[in-house]
Design an enzyme around this catalytic site. Structure first.
Site, PDB file in Angstrom:
ATOM      1  NE  ARG A   1      15.766   6.214  43.363  1.00  0.00           N
ATOM      2  CZ  ARG A   1      14.655   5.996  43.090  1.00  0.00           C
ATOM      3  NH1 ARG A   1      14.093   4.571  43.499  1.00  0.00           N
ATOM      4  NH2 ARG A   1      13.841   6.756  42.313  1.00  0.00           N
ATOM      5  CG  ASP A   2      13.571   3.564  39.714  1.00  0.00           C
ATOM      6  OD1 ASP A   2      13.335   2.661  40.463  1.00  0.00           O
ATOM      7  OD2 ASP A   2      12.675   3.998  38.882  1.00  0.00           O
TER       8      ASP A   2
ATOM      9  CG  HIS B   1       9.929   7.917  37.087  1.00  0.00           C
ATOM     10  ND1 HIS B   1      11.098   7.975  37.444  1.00  0.00           N
ATOM     11  CD2 HIS B   1       9.581   6.562  37.121  1.00  0.00           C
ATOM     12  CE1 HIS B   1      11.682   6.737  37.882  1.00  0.00           C
ATOM     13  NE2 HIS B   1      10.787   5.937  37.451  1.00  0.00           N
TER      14      HIS B   1
ATOM     15  CG  HIS C   1       8.050   2.378  35.126  1.00  0.00           C
ATOM     16  ND1 HIS C   1       7.860   1.566  36.137  1.00  0.00           N
ATOM     17  CD2 HIS C   1       9.169   3.106  35.128  1.00  0.00           C
ATOM     18  CE1 HIS C   1       8.728   1.817  37.156  1.00  0.00           C
ATOM     19  NE2 HIS C   1       9.524   2.966  36.657  1.00  0.00           N
TER      20      HIS C   1
ATOM     21  CB  CYS D   1       8.272  -0.487  41.308  1.00  0.00           C
ATOM     22  SG  CYS D   1       7.618  -0.037  42.832  1.00  0.00           S
TER      23      CYS D   1
ATOM     24  CG  ASN E   1      13.080   2.415  35.826  1.00  0.00           C
ATOM     25  OD1 ASN E   1      12.198   3.207  36.072  1.00  0.00           O
ATOM     26  ND2 ASN E   1      13.859   2.138  36.532  1.00  0.00           N
TER      27      ASN E   1
HETATM   28 MG    MG Z   1      11.121   3.858  37.689  1.00  0.00          MG
END
Ligand code: MG
Length: 309
Positions: free
Chosen positions: A24-25, A218, A220, A251, A260
């Site tokens: 997804r991300d 989460h 980065h 993002c 990420n």
């Molecule tokens: Mg992310």
């Protein structure tokens, strides 16, 4: 060496759940079209590599994220592999929830922002409006027996607003969790956070009744801080860590928010410290090498690079 030398580190949990966000991300910002069968194979290979919790896709409108416009098709092809309480999908509103329920998912993730600017840019709503929008989403999801995660973006800094106060993050996080969410994911969307900041935020949330057992982190790696921040969070009792296979994704709205945390880099660090993840690192690296071939771009993960060259 294919595996790190194991020297258990004090003060870390025995086991960590990796919340894999690659499908997804990771994929949502890919410019080139990724075919549905590739997405399906990606999830299947991640499962085969031992990842148990995988955010599979997103039910945001196709106009927002064209790459994931095939969410229903991906889930249809995944069958049982895409269902259950450990296969969340991202949901932006009640329409997205309707589509997720039609697809018979067992878990969703909603997403708020700690800052007004990002709330406007990412959701086209104020922080207040986004909480109002998500209230019926969470209520209906829980009534349907779904597991619900709440992301909060920009917890450690915002590219437009600069510093973000811990109080501000705690306020938004508390309002989202009060809707009835199961887990709160703290997003360092631009990767500027550092370890003391992590401790302060985790402490402040615990002070408001949101303990580390309800958190995911989460991070980065934009500023090279993701692993250090992860270890800091684990030392505070957090046991759920987001990562993206091969370090895919960033993002689209956050300036220079590439990176990420790569799942392979996380697995190396955890296994070396004696923390179990259940992940087969070789199988995971092979998956990211395969995906790098599909995307025609090398993985930014250090561990993938080290183990595949
Ligand atoms: Mg992310």
């Amino acid at each position: 060496m294919r595996t790190p030398q194991v020297e258990p580190a004090d003060g870390l949990p025995a086991r960590v759940t990796i919340y894999e966000v690659g499908p997804r991300d990771g994929l949502q910002n890919e410019k080139g079209h990724v075919p549905t069968p590739v997405k399906v194979e990606f999830v299947r290979r991640l499962l085969a590599a031992g990842l148990t919790t995988i955010e599979t896709t997103s039910f945001v409108p196709q106009a927002w994220v064209p790459q994931l416009g095939d969410a229903a098709e991906v889930l249809d092809a995944l069958g049982e592999d895409g269902r259950g309480r450990t296969r969340p999908v991202l949901v932006p509103n009640e329409r997205g929830l309707d589509r997720a329920l039609e697809a018979d998912v067992g878990a969703i993730a909603i997403f708020g922002s700690a800052t007004e600017t990002f709330a406007q840019r990412n959701l086209n709503r104020s922080v207040d409006e986004s909480v109002t929008t998500f209230a019926p989403v969470v209520q209906r999801a829980r009534a349907a027996g779904l597991w619900v995660r709440a992301y909060v973006s920009m917890c450690f800094g915002d590219p437009w607003e600069g510093e973000v106060s811990v109080d501000q993050v705690v306020d938004v996080a508390t309002r989202l969790m009060d809707l009835g969410c199961d887990q709160l994911a703290l997003g360092d969307t631009i990767g500027t956070g550092t370890t003391g900041h992590v401790h302060r935020l985790v402490d402040a949330l615990a002070g408001k009744g949101i303990g580390p057992e309800r958190l995911g982190v989460h991070f980065h790696d934009t500023y090279g801080q993701a692993l250090a921040n992860t270890i800091a969070a684990l030392a505070d009792g957090v046991t759920v860590v987001d990562a993206s296979a091969g370090g895919l994704g960033g993002c689209p709205y956050a300036k220079s928010a590439t990176g990420n945390l790569a799942t392979e880099d996380l697995v190396w660090a955890l296994h070396g410290a004696g923390v179990q993840t259940g992940v087969d690192l070789d199988a995971l690296v092979a998956t990211s090498v395969w995906m790098a071939g599909v995307l025609r771009r090398p993985s930014p993960s250090r561990v993938v690079t080290a183990l595949s060259t």
